[in-house]
Scaffold this motif. Sequence first.
Motif, short mmCIF file in Angstrom:
data_model
loop_
_atom_site.label_atom_id
_atom_site.label_comp_id
_atom_site.label_asym_id
_atom_site.label_seq_id
_atom_site.Cartn_x
_atom_site.Cartn_y
_atom_site.Cartn_z
N VAL A 1 0.83 -1.21 0.00
CA VAL A 1 0.00 0.00 0.00
C VAL A 1 0.87 1.25 0.00
CG1 VAL A 1 -1.67 1.35 1.33
CG2 VAL A 1 -1.96 -1.13 1.12
N VAL A 2 1.89 1.27 0.85
CA VAL A 2 2.78 2.44 0.93
C VAL A 2 3.51 2.65 -0.39
CG1 VAL A 2 4.83 3.37 2.06
CG2 VAL A 2 3.04 2.27 3.42
N THR A 3 3.96 1.56 -1.00
CA THR A 3 4.64 1.67 -2.29
C THR A 3 3.72 2.23 -3.36
OG1 THR A 3 6.06 -0.22 -1.73
CG2 THR A 3 5.92 0.39 -4.05
N ALA A 4 2.44 1.80 -3.32
CA ALA A 4 1.47 2.33 -4.29
C ALA A 4 1.24 3.82 -4.10
CB ALA A 4 0.15 1.57 -4.15
N HIS A 5 1.49 4.32 -2.88
CA HIS A 5 1.35 5.76 -2.60
C HIS A 5 2.68 6.50 -2.80
CE1 HIS A 5 -2.41 4.46 -0.75
NE2 HIS A 5 -2.78 5.73 -0.70
N LYS A 6 3.64 5.84 -3.47
CA LYS A 6 4.95 6.43 -3.76
C LYS A 6 5.70 6.82 -2.48
CE LYS A 6 3.47 8.19 -8.25
NZ LYS A 6 3.32 9.38 -9.13
N GLY A 7 5.50 6.01 -1.45
CA GLY A 7 6.20 6.23 -0.19
C GLY A 7 7.10 5.07 0.13
N LYS A 8 7.61 5.03 1.34
CA LYS A 8 8.45 3.91 1.78
C LYS A 8 8.20 3.62 3.25
CE LYS A 8 12.54 6.85 2.52
NZ LYS A 8 13.98 7.02 2.21
N ILE A 9 8.43 2.37 3.61
CA ILE A 9 8.21 1.92 4.98
C ILE A 9 9.43 1.14 5.43
CG2 ILE A 9 7.02 -0.16 4.16
CD1 ILE A 9 5.28 -0.05 6.67
N TRP A 10 9.84 1.31 6.67
CA TRP A 10 10.99 0.59 7.19
C TRP A 10 10.87 0.44 8.71
CZ3 TRP A 10 10.89 5.70 6.02
CH2 TRP A 10 11.40 6.63 6.95
N ALA A 11 11.73 -0.39 9.25
CA ALA A 11 11.70 -0.67 10.70
C ALA A 11 13.08 -0.45 11.28
CB ALA A 11 11.23 -2.10 10.95
N ARG A 12 13.10 -0.16 12.59
CA ARG A 12 14.34 0.05 13.31
C ARG A 12 14.19 -0.50 14.72
NH1 ARG A 12 15.59 6.10 13.64
NH2 ARG A 12 15.76 5.84 11.38
N SER A 13 15.24 -1.13 15.22
CA SER A 13 15.22 -1.68 16.57
C SER A 13 16.47 -1.24 17.30
CB SER A 13 15.13 -3.21 16.52
OG SER A 13 15.09 -3.75 17.82
N GLU A 14 16.30 -0.43 18.36
CA GLU A 14 17.44 0.05 19.13
C GLU A 14 17.01 0.46 20.53
OE1 GLU A 14 18.99 3.18 16.73
OE2 GLU A 14 17.25 4.50 17.01
N ASN A 15 17.90 0.24 21.48
CA ASN A 15 17.66 0.62 22.88
C ASN A 15 16.36 0.02 23.44
OD1 ASN A 15 20.02 2.23 22.78
ND2 ASN A 15 18.84 3.95 21.93
N GLY A 16 16.07 -1.23 23.05
CA GLY A 16 14.89 -1.91 23.57
C GLY A 16 13.58 -1.40 23.00
N CYS A 17 13.64 -0.62 21.94
CA CYS A 17 12.41 -0.06 21.34
C CYS A 17 12.37 -0.42 19.86
CB CYS A 17 12.38 1.45 21.51
SG CYS A 17 10.87 2.22 20.89
N ASN A 18 11.24 -0.97 19.42
CA ASN A 18 11.04 -1.32 18.02
C ASN A 18 10.15 -0.27 17.37
OD1 ASN A 18 12.47 -3.77 18.43
ND2 ASN A 18 10.61 -4.71 19.26
N SER A 19 10.66 0.34 16.30
CA SER A 19 9.93 1.43 15.65
C SER A 19 9.68 1.11 14.18
CB SER A 19 10.72 2.74 15.76
OG SER A 19 11.00 3.05 17.11
N PHE A 20 8.47 1.46 13.72
CA PHE A 20 8.12 1.33 12.31
C PHE A 20 7.82 2.72 11.77
CE2 PHE A 20 7.53 -2.88 13.92
CZ PHE A 20 7.82 -3.71 12.86
N PHE A 21 8.38 3.02 10.59
CA PHE A 21 8.25 4.35 10.00
C PHE A 21 7.59 4.24 8.63
CE2 PHE A 21 11.90 4.35 12.80
CZ PHE A 21 11.75 5.52 13.53
N VAL A 22 6.73 5.21 8.32
CA VAL A 22 6.08 5.33 7.01
C VAL A 22 6.30 6.75 6.53
CG1 VAL A 22 3.92 5.27 5.72
CG2 VAL A 22 4.36 3.56 7.51
N GLN A 23 6.90 6.89 5.37
CA GLN A 23 7.13 8.22 4.78
C GLN A 23 6.30 8.35 3.50
OE1 GLN A 23 11.03 9.12 2.97
NE2 GLN A 23 11.05 10.99 4.20
#
Length: 404
Positions: free
Chosen positions: A376-398
């Motif tokens: 879905v994000v790709t169809a909206h010409k965006g990008k999605i990624w994940a990051r894991s650091e300091n005991g926190c898991n984060s998901f980002f959508v641009q």
Amino acid sequence: MIKRLRIKFVCVIMAIVMVLLGCILGVVIHFTGQSMEMQSISMMRTIATTPFQQSIPGKPMDDEVRLPFFTVQISSRGELITVGGGYFDLTDREYLQQIVNLVLSADQESGELKEYDLRYLVAMSPVGLSIVFADTATEEATIRSMVYSCMFIFVAAMLVFLGISILLSRWAIKPVAAAWDQQRQFVADASHELKTPLAVIMANAELMQNEETPEEDKKKFSQNILSTTYQMRSLVENMLEMARVDNGTVKMNFVPLDMSELISNAVLSFQLLYEEKGMGLRYAIAEGISVDGSEQHLYQVMDVLLDNALKYSTPGSMVSVDLVSHGKTCVLSVASPGEPISKEDLKNIFKRFYRADKARAMNGSYGLGLAIAESVVTAHKGKIWARSENGCNSFFVQLPARPQ
């Protein structure tokens, strides 16, 4: 199938190159032959207009006179007078009479005597009828040499293009091979995912048919069948959604959207679920952020991210949702405390049926949510990624933001 496709690709490329290269070399040979013939005839016309000047000792030859030639003058009494011919033996009067008779019997201004390797041109001169003869053996040898050279070029070029087409086929077929492997993996994973719930349903159904099974247990088995069926329905719906995305049949109605309002509504809809599990949901959403997109599908992305945070966060923890404007884009982040995600899992987490925690296979998660979100994000010409650091898991959508 991929191997056959590569072979077909190479064959098509080689056929096209063969036809084009053959035509180009054929045209070059044809026009070269015509050019040499025209030059020869032009030379002969020059000689015919000045038959005696070309044979004056010490006089340089005209620039247009390049091929060996000789001229035969036919006097009013029928005598043959030869001019030039340093390249030819003109002492054989019988030979000269034969070629002159052939020219006169042809009754043409110009032509060729192929058996004698001669080209002729008939013209009237001040002293009578003149016939200019030029050698064609040199032309034929030049054309023959050119044909051999073109054949060598053709074979060498075909070998070069064969190597290039093989390398090109690997590059061109890569997306097809990837799609084919993805499809096979999808079928294999789907079969594996369906196998377990079907086995559970069959086992519970068999126990229910057993006459010795108590009624209370039968109710429990019936509840298990119903619960497993709901899970299977969820899996099948997700699989159908992925299939529609792959086939391009998902119609996304892109309209101007208030992204800030959409995220706020999604967060509010999950707040009660988080409270029931003793978790907190903190959000910081910048106002006035708009995008061009499909409300239904962007809401689905938010639903996947909040649902994953609810399932995999540390019990009693606080999940943070942020939406900020970043230049011409907006960035959504969902961060939650939990077990660190390895670098290997971060690379594969958006693949279909991939689960970093295999032990949670039957908690309603089949590893399709993030794959759908990425599509879905790709169809909206965006990008999605994940990051894991300091005991926190984060998901980002641009996503691209609308100008304010």
